[in-house]
Design an enzyme around this catalytic site. Structure first.
Site, PDB file in Angstrom:
ATOM      1  N   THR A  74       0.827  -1.214   0.000  1.00 35.77           N
ATOM      2  CA  THR A  74       0.000   0.000   0.000  1.00 35.77           C
ATOM      3  C   THR A  74       0.857   1.258   0.000  1.00 35.77           C
ATOM      4  OG1 THR A  74      -1.795  -1.118   1.138  1.00 35.77           O
ATOM      5  CG2 THR A  74      -1.732   1.253   1.371  1.00 35.77           C
ATOM      6  N   SER A 127       1.499  -7.420  -0.815  1.00 34.83           N
ATOM      7  CA  SER A 127       2.189  -8.442  -0.019  1.00 34.83           C
ATOM      8  C   SER A 127       1.443  -9.776   0.105  1.00 34.83           C
ATOM      9  CB  SER A 127       2.617  -7.903   1.333  1.00 34.83           C
ATOM     10  OG  SER A 127       1.573  -7.808   2.236  1.00 34.83           O
ATOM     11  N   THR A 156       1.733  -4.516   4.270  1.00 37.01           N
ATOM     12  CA  THR A 156       1.574  -4.867   5.694  1.00 37.01           C
ATOM     13  C   THR A 156       1.092  -6.300   5.918  1.00 37.01           C
ATOM     14  OG1 THR A 156      -0.655  -3.938   5.676  1.00 37.01           O
ATOM     15  CG2 THR A 156       1.122  -2.508   6.471  1.00 37.01           C
ATOM     16  N   ASP A 157       0.399  -6.885   4.906  1.00 38.10           N
ATOM     17  CA  ASP A 157      -0.276  -8.166   5.154  1.00 38.10           C
ATOM     18  C   ASP A 157       0.684  -9.301   5.525  1.00 38.10           C
ATOM     19  OD1 ASP A 157      -2.662  -6.914   4.644  1.00 38.10           O
ATOM     20  OD2 ASP A 157      -2.938  -7.761   2.644  1.00 38.10           O
TER      21      ASP A 157
HETATM   22  N1  ASP Z   1      -2.923  -5.402   1.137  1.00 38.84           N
HETATM   23  C1  ASP Z   1      -1.777  -4.534   1.283  1.00 38.84           C
HETATM   24  C2  ASP Z   1      -0.490  -5.327   1.128  1.00 38.84           C
HETATM   25  O1  ASP Z   1      -0.127  -6.010   2.080  1.00 38.84           O
HETATM   26  C3  ASP Z   1      -1.815  -3.908   2.602  1.00 38.84           C
HETATM   27  C4  ASP Z   1      -0.684  -2.964   2.895  1.00 38.84           C
HETATM   28  O2  ASP Z   1       0.310  -2.869   2.272  1.00 38.84           O
HETATM   29  O3  ASP Z   1      -0.832  -2.246   3.868  1.00 38.84           O
HETATM   30  O4  ASP Z   1       0.156  -5.255   0.138  1.00 38.84           O
END
Ligand code: ASP
Length: 323
Positions: A12, A53, A86-87
């Site tokens: 993200t 991710s 973050t995932d």
């Molecule tokens: N869905 C996103 C990812 O993990 C969430 C993020 O980056 O915060 O790529």
């Protein structure tokens, strides 16, 4: 002045609006405006990947860990900031932490909000991560910096789907904080899970089964029949399961599968204190290994690396015995 590399992998933090949502663009949307003017850092940026991710696989995590190891050996930079979605950030950070020596500050960061949202957190998180990479001299291992908190890779987890304070280390808390005037370290992690020196090779056939009331044994049987070499079971409470699950675990062990028990609780160790069928004492008698208070997703990566390296059950048990 410290030479810092920003090593970007997607997420993200560099997503842009498109296709009716936010998405990975063809060019990086990484906003580094927050670090341009940092007096203590000479920044280089390397675009390594551009993945959401959830698209990260253990193999890609291994590639990232090896790239970081090469940077650790070359001493070209004083620190590295890895930007990531973050995932699955906690898994990539843990893979790197197990593999790296820890002589180079490696700081993972991310964003809960894209640059198109109000109150975007990415630029500040990158800035805080760079400041940690510049100041960390204590050999903390791989750290994760979001929302001005510094966490150890072995303990951190994404706790909330949406909040900027999502990343936490349940039961342990942060190692320190990034404030406006300085970076403050409060505690050192005296424990890190390290792999013995050698190549980082993964055994792919390692599963993770989270138990629920009346559920688990069929999945364990399925994985055993599918030829899996290892299974991590997130058991109930102190590390207990239903008798049907205990029987499935025994069938797996009899077939040569290495089974590690951890808990689906957020905090606390598994320990054999219950002697009823399926209790922790019973499971140990049937041949499981215990993973203390490690999270299932991380101990699975550990087991993949141990089995990939050809380590024997006794060696893995010895490595888990400090947990
Ligand atoms: N869905 C996103 C990812 O993990 C969430 C993020 O980056 O915060 O790529």
């Amino acid at each position: 002045m410290k030479k810092i590399l920003v090593f970007s992998t997607g997420g993200t933090i560099e997503m842009l609006p498109g296709n009716g949502g936010i998405t990975i663009g063809s060019v990086s949307g990484l906003d580094v405006s927050g670090i341009k003017a940092l007096p203590e850092a000479d920044i280089s940026i390397r675009k390594y990947l551009n993945l959401p991710s959830p698209h990260m696989t253990p193999d890609i995590m291994v590639d990232i860990a090896k790239e970081l190891r090469a940077l650790e050996i070359s001493r070209e930079f004083h620190g590295v900031v890895v930007t990531h979605g973050t995932d699955t950030l906690e898994e990539t950070a843990f893979m790197a932490d197990m593999y790296l020596e820890g002589t180079l500050p490696v700081v993972f960061t991310a964003a809960m909000r894209s640059s198109s949202e109000l109150g975007v957190d990415g630029p500040r998180n990158i800035r805080s991560a760079v400041r940690v990479a510049c100041t960390e001299t204590q050999n903390l291992g791989v750290t994760v910096v979001l929302n001005d908190e510094i966490h150890a890779a072995g303990r951190v987890t994404k706790t909330c789907t949406s909040n900027v304070s999502s990343f936490d280390s349940p039961g342990y808390g942060p190692l320190g904080f990034v404030d406006d005037d300085r970076v403050i370290y409060h505690r050192l992690p005296i424990w890190r899970m390290n792999l013995p020196q050698g190549p980082l090779i993964l055994e792919k056939r390692v599963g993770l089964v989270r138990t629920a009331a009346g559920f688990g044994h069929e999945v364990i049987d399925f994985l055993t029949e599918a030829g899996y070499r290892g299974i991590v079971v997130e058991a109930f409470g102190r590390g207990n399961v239903h008798p049907d699950t205990a029987d499935a675990i025994e069938r797996a062990i009899d077939s040569g599968v290495l089974v590690i028990i951890t808990s689906r609780c957020y905090e606390g160790r598994v320990l054999g204190i219950y002697a009823y069928r399926g209790g922790g004492v019973d499971l140990i008698n049937r041949g499981v290994l215990s993973a203390g208070d490690m999270a299932g997703n991380k101990i699975r990566l550990f087991l993949m690396a141990c089995l990939g390296r050809g380590l024997k059950k006794e060696q893995i048990q010895y490595m888990l015995s400090s947990l």
